[in-house]
Enzyme design. Structure first.
Site, PDB file in Angstrom:
ATOM      1  N   LYS A  89      21.399  35.912  53.243  1.00 35.42           N
ATOM      2  CA  LYS A  89      22.074  34.860  52.103  1.00 35.42           C
ATOM      3  C   LYS A  89      21.567  33.428  52.388  1.00 35.42           C
ATOM      4  CE  LYS A  89      26.511  36.995  51.461  1.00 35.42           C
ATOM      5  NZ  LYS A  89      26.500  38.093  52.213  1.00 35.42           N
ATOM      6  N   GLU A 111      32.107  29.602  45.841  1.00 34.41           N
ATOM      7  CA  GLU A 111      33.066  30.427  46.265  1.00 34.41           C
ATOM      8  C   GLU A 111      32.623  31.579  47.380  1.00 34.41           C
ATOM      9  OE1 GLU A 111      30.779  31.335  43.892  1.00 34.41           O
ATOM     10  OE2 GLU A 111      30.664  33.768  45.051  1.00 34.41           O
ATOM     11  N   SER A 377      20.297  43.890  56.768  1.00 35.08           N
ATOM     12  CA  SER A 377      20.555  42.647  55.912  1.00 35.08           C
ATOM     13  C   SER A 377      21.215  41.520  57.057  1.00 35.08           C
ATOM     14  CB  SER A 377      21.402  42.792  54.898  1.00 35.08           C
ATOM     15  OG  SER A 377      22.494  43.623  55.250  1.00 35.08           O
TER      16      SER A 377
HETATM   17  C1  LIG Z   1      27.109  39.296  51.934  1.00 29.74           C
HETATM   18  C2  LIG Z   1      26.126  40.514  52.698  1.00 29.74           C
HETATM   19  C3  LIG Z   1      25.864  41.690  52.029  1.00 29.74           C
HETATM   20  C4  LIG Z   1      26.116  41.866  50.695  1.00 29.74           C
HETATM   21  O1  LIG Z   1      25.807  41.272  49.676  1.00 29.74           O
HETATM   22  P1  LIG Z   1      24.500  41.494  48.791  1.00 29.74           P
HETATM   23  O2  LIG Z   1      24.516  40.466  47.617  1.00 29.74           O
HETATM   24  O3  LIG Z   1      24.696  42.914  47.985  1.00 29.74           O
HETATM   25  O4  LIG Z   1      23.362  41.595  49.578  1.00 29.74           O
HETATM   26  C5  LIG Z   1      24.978  42.558  52.739  1.00 29.74           C
HETATM   27  N1  LIG Z   1      24.754  42.390  54.124  1.00 29.74           N
HETATM   28  C6  LIG Z   1      25.122  41.102  54.779  1.00 29.74           C
HETATM   29  C7  LIG Z   1      24.915  40.999  55.961  1.00 29.74           C
HETATM   30  C8  LIG Z   1      25.901  40.254  53.984  1.00 29.74           C
HETATM   31  O5  LIG Z   1      26.203  39.242  54.656  1.00 29.74           O
END
Ligand SMILES: *Cc1c(COP(=O)(O)O)cnc(C)c1O
Length: 393
Positions: A89, A111, A377
């Site tokens: 993010k 938000e 992610s």
């Molecule tokens: C917020 C988040 C997501 C989901 O958000 P996307 O916009 O679909 O990437 C996925 N993995 C993690 C670790 C997150 O913090």
């Protein structure tokens, strides 16, 4: 370019900017200026420098040997979990704060649902010394108290949204209202590839660094920049879009997007938008969303807060409809087991969001020579209490 956005802000049937008239000047200003700003050399240099020295990029592409052995393929993890603040993010938050500065904005609003995007936004505002206001549902503030504390420690003001279900949807409405009232000095940082055009395109571009790096790294590891498979989890879809971006035109690369099935697709407690959703308007764009017969948004459910979203970004809706990417889903239970497996086999505790992508490996059949890239992610620190509760450690 059948996979990218057209002049009007559409990906095939999806996208556009469905916004109240009062918001039009804000979104129009962004639409007119963002291209010039983000392609400017000084912007590119500062973005690159912060990604390197502040975020810690490039994130490694790690060949997970024990996981590879188990599944009979060469599996590579794109380590977004190693970024500053623990997920992908921050890539988008850095891009948008630099954009806001060049637009002359003095105040940032955002938000947040689980608080992940709120923390990323508060982080970059602290970095730049810019005022930050984060709207968050009152119920989410209770559920995600540690992230509220983080945002406050970083100097942000967290405003509870007290209307409706007191969750993400209501926080989004409050943020929109704020933006309408403060059009001149305020920039609204949206946290995924959702919202009115140009947000989905802009956020995808900022996140596309993920696949840009992955291609180069894969070439070094395997002698070929193209893998057979690319996997990523989808909430709104920003880590997946970043992971897919530079592979979209390489038609031989199979793209797999993993949604949260929650307690099961037909359980009434799910966030598997591509299966349960229908075409409609959500957060300012035409996309696929979970809705009732008369168009009310259905409350989604997933054990992972980041995947607990009733829609997907418009580019994903398009990739789904034209079948360029395959959309599958994974239950809470399957994701938790995959999180445990990755911890034991590789010494990496993943975010439960990311664990959904790893659970998909169980359902695939590979050739020994297949190269597979998975977007890891985020890291699992934030989810420890959920893992503890489930496994009873
Ligand atoms: C917020 C988040 C997501 C989901 O958000 P996307 O916009 O679909 O990437 C996925 N993995 C993690 C670790 C997150 O913090």
């Amino acid at each position: 370019m059948k996979y990218t956005v057209n002049e009007q802000g559409y990906y095939g049937d999806f996208g556009g900017a469905y916004i109240p008239e009062m918001l039009y000047p804000n979104v129009e200003e962004l639409r007119q200026q963002y291209q010039n700003i983000i392609t400017d050399e000084s912007f590119k240099a500062e973005f690159k420098s912060l990604l390197k020295d502040y975020v810690g990029r490039p994130s490694p592409l790690y060949h997970a040997k024990r996981l590879s052995e188990k599944y009979g393929a060469n599996i590579f993890l794109k380590r977004e979990d190693l970024n500053h603040t623990g997920s992908h993010k921050i890539n988008n938050a850095i891009g948008q704060i630099l954009l806001a500065q060049r637009l002359g904005k003095k105040r940032i609003i955002a938000e947040t649902g689980a608080g992940q995007h709120g923390v990323a936004t508060a982080t970059v505002c602290a970095l730049m010394g810019i005022e930050c206001v984060v709207y968050m549902g009152e119920i989410d503030m209770e559920r995600q108290a540690p992230n509220v504390a983080r945002m406050k420690m970083l100097g942000a003001k967290v405003v509870p949204a007290t209307s409706g279900s007191k969750t993400l949807k209501d926080a989004t409405n409050e943020a929109m209202r704020d933006w309408i009232n403060n059009p001149v000095d305020t920039h609204y940082i949206i946290g995924s590839v959702v919202g009115p055009y140009p947000y989905p395109e802009m956020v995808a571009k900022f996140q596309s660094i993920i696949s840009l790096e992955a291609k180069k790294q894969l070439l070094e590891h395997t002698g070929n920049e193209l893998p057979q498979y690319v996997l990523a989890c989808v909430g709104g879809g920003s880590n997946a879009m970043g992971m897919f971006y530079h592979f979209l035109e390489d038609e031989d690369v199979k793209l797999i997007a993993i949604e949260a099935a929650g307690k099961g697709v037909n359980s009434g407690h799910s966030a598997a938008t591509s299966v349960l959703g229908k075409e409609g308007i959500l957060h300012g764009s035409r996309t696929i969303l979970m809705q009732t017969e008369d168009g009310q948004v259905v409350e989604p459910y997933s054990i992972s807060a980041g995947l607990d979203y009733p829609g997907i970004g418009p580019q994903h809706a398009h990739l789904h409809k034209i079948k360029r990417a395959e959309y599958v889903n994974i239950t809470d239970e399957e994701a938790l087991q995959a999180g445990l497996l990755l911890s034991k086999l590789e010494g990496i505790i993943p975010a439960i969001e990311s664990a959904h992508a790893f659970a998909q490996l169980e359902k695939m059949k590979f050739e020994k020579t297949d190269n597979v890239v998975i977007c890891l992610s985020g890291r699992g620190d934030k989810d420890l209490s959920t893992y503890i509760k489930h496994f009873g450690f």
